[in-house]
Design an enzyme around this catalytic site. Structure first.
Site, PDB file in Angstrom:
ATOM      1  N   SER A  76       0.820  -1.215   0.000  1.00 20.90           N
ATOM      2  CA  SER A  76       0.000   0.000   0.000  1.00 20.90           C
ATOM      3  C   SER A  76       0.848   1.257   0.000  1.00 20.90           C
ATOM      4  O   SER A  76       0.343   2.352  -0.217  1.00 20.90           O
ATOM      5  CB  SER A  76      -0.905   0.024   1.228  1.00 20.90           C
ATOM      6  OG  SER A  76      -1.628  -1.167   1.304  1.00 20.90           O
ATOM      7  N   CYS A  77       2.129   1.107   0.279  1.00 25.04           N
ATOM      8  CA  CYS A  77       3.038   2.252   0.230  1.00 25.04           C
ATOM      9  C   CYS A  77       3.174   2.716  -1.221  1.00 25.04           C
ATOM     10  O   CYS A  77       2.841   1.992  -2.152  1.00 25.04           O
ATOM     11  CB  CYS A  77       4.417   1.854   0.750  1.00 25.04           C
ATOM     12  SG  CYS A  77       4.416   1.251   2.447  1.00 25.04           S
ATOM     13  N   VAL A  78       3.682   3.946  -1.383  1.00 23.66           N
ATOM     14  CA  VAL A  78       3.895   4.462  -2.735  1.00 23.66           C
ATOM     15  C   VAL A  78       5.367   4.846  -2.895  1.00 23.66           C
ATOM     16  O   VAL A  78       5.962   5.442  -1.997  1.00 23.66           O
ATOM     17  CB  VAL A  78       2.985   5.689  -3.023  1.00 23.66           C
ATOM     18  CG1 VAL A  78       3.294   6.287  -4.394  1.00 23.66           C
ATOM     19  CG2 VAL A  78       1.520   5.292  -2.951  1.00 23.66           C
ATOM     20  N   ILE A  93       6.967   6.138   0.718  1.00 20.87           N
ATOM     21  CA  ILE A  93       6.117   6.672   1.791  1.00 20.87           C
ATOM     22  C   ILE A  93       5.094   5.622   2.236  1.00 20.87           C
ATOM     23  O   ILE A  93       4.699   4.754   1.465  1.00 20.87           O
ATOM     24  CB  ILE A  93       5.406   7.985   1.378  1.00 20.87           C
ATOM     25  CG1 ILE A  93       4.490   7.771   0.173  1.00 20.87           C
ATOM     26  CG2 ILE A  93       6.417   9.086   1.101  1.00 20.87           C
ATOM     27  CD1 ILE A  93       3.032   7.721   0.498  1.00 20.87           C
ATOM     28  N   GLY A 124       0.652   1.782  -3.958  1.00 23.04           N
ATOM     29  CA  GLY A 124      -0.729   2.107  -3.581  1.00 23.04           C
ATOM     30  C   GLY A 124      -1.706   0.967  -3.780  1.00 23.04           C
ATOM     31  O   GLY A 124      -2.868   1.183  -4.104  1.00 23.04           O
TER      32      GLY A 124
END
Lengths: 206, 161
Positions: free
Chosen positions: B28-30, B47, B93
């Protein structure tokens, strides 16, 4: 509260390790009965790690794994993640579905259901032991499965912790079967507010 | 010697040609790559969360989209990058686990992506490529010699943005 985890005493860490031990022992017994193999488990590791270092516990963020994820509901909410290296997941499915060792090459929908059910049973028996020990009611959500890179799966838990701090309190046990080469990592990660509740329940709140 | 510089979760790194910046296993991080094709300098940020203003304490600004990107931008400018030449490419994401009743926290991937896009817009950095969403993990690398942003996945192979 959140950054309390950096100030835990040795005695508190020991108590948390014992919580992990009781939970994992119960879960290992359940797994052993299902697959009819002896299960070895390590003494649980209670680690306080920078969020970015957690994937190293299973060999790095890019290692391919199958993961069953469950939320824990109740007085001390948290997350449970059962991670199996990819080939271990296949071997486990072989056993569950009565196939020859090494026969499973990809996971069918039925195989995925079987793995989720294993996650369900492990989480249920782990939490059951914790309930007895702490006199709290803790219930698992329905399980969800994903097969992907370890970092990607772990990030689901870590992001929730990231909202309040930069460290994760991880209670981790490694399971393995002697004969069939199945290995797995069982993670219990309390939500930030839950740690105090757990420490109080086991009588080691400072 | 070209170096492979690893960018961990909630971290960012900057560098220059011929190095490569890499970040493994984004869910889910970008991952945000910024690159100046003339100076051949750039940065890669990983992030975890969209917004530092809702956090109780900000020890590590590299964790949040809104604080990480401006910091990385400054470091790139210090290395000789020119803001008017910079482009951005992003990946990640994802939503790794699907539950029947999707909880708010499970949508964090989309929220991360939206936050990154709006911050890039505020900073006037053109977004030239994106590979976001889905339910699979990604490893991303920025090759600073040729300016390629490569996205590797287990389920969908790899592609250059």
């Amino acid at each position: 509260m959140c950054e309390d985890i950096l100030n835990l005493s040795a005695m508190q860490l020991d108590a948390l390790r014992e919580v992990g031990n009781i939970g994992a022992g119960n879960a290992a017994t359940a797994l052993s009965q299902i697959i009819n193999h002896k299960i070895d488990m390590t003494v649980p590791r209670v680690a306080i790690l920078p969020l970015g270092d957690v994937p190293d516990v299973v060999g790095g963020a890019e290692v391919m794994v199958a993961g069953v994820y469950l939320k824990v509901y109740g007085l001390a909410p948290g997350s449970i993640l059962f991670l199996l290296p990819y080939d271990s997941a296949f071997y486990l499915v072989d056993m569950l579905m009565g196939r020859k060792h090494g026969e499973t090459k990809t996971l069918s929908a039925m195989d995925e259901s079987a793995l989720m059910e294993i996650g369900n049973i492990l989480a249920g028996s782990y939490l059951n032991a914790l309930c007895h020990f702490t006199h709290m009611t803790l219930l698992p959500s329905i399980p969800a499965l994903a097969v992907d890179m370890a970092g990607a799966l772990l990030s689901v838990m870590l992001i929730q912790l990231g909202q309040v701090g930069d460290h994760a309190l991880v209670i981790e046990t490694e399971f393995s079967t002697e004969s069939s080469g199945v290995k797995g990592h069982f993670f219990l990660v309390p939500d930030p507010g839950s740690l105090g509740t757990i420490l109080t329940a086991i009588g080691v709140r400072s | 010697m070209a170096e492979l510089i690893k960018v961990g979760m909630a971290d960012y790194k900057v560098g220059s040609s011929p190095d490569t910046l890499i970040s493994y296993g984004l869910g889910s991080c970008v991952g945000i790559a910024l690159f100046d094709p003339i100076a051949k300098v750039g940065g890669l940020s990983h992030i975890m969360l969209p917004d530092s203003s809702s956090a109780r304490l900000v020890e590590n600004p590299a964790k949040f989209a809104d604080s990480a990107i401006p910091l990385m931008l400054n470091d790139i400018l210090r290395l000789g990058g020119n803001k008017t030449r910079l482009w951005a490419k992003i990946a990640g994401g994802a939503q790794m686990f699907t539950f029947a009743n999707t909880m708010e926290i499970m949508r964090i991937g989309d929220r991360n992506t939206d936050a990154v896009i709006s911050i890039l817009r505020e900073l006037n950095i053109p977004l030239l490529g994106r590979d976001t969403g889905g339910n699979y993990g990604r490893t991303v690398e920025l090759k600073l010699d040729i300016g390629i942003f490569r996205v590797k996945t287990i389920a969908k192979g790899e592609k250059d943005l």
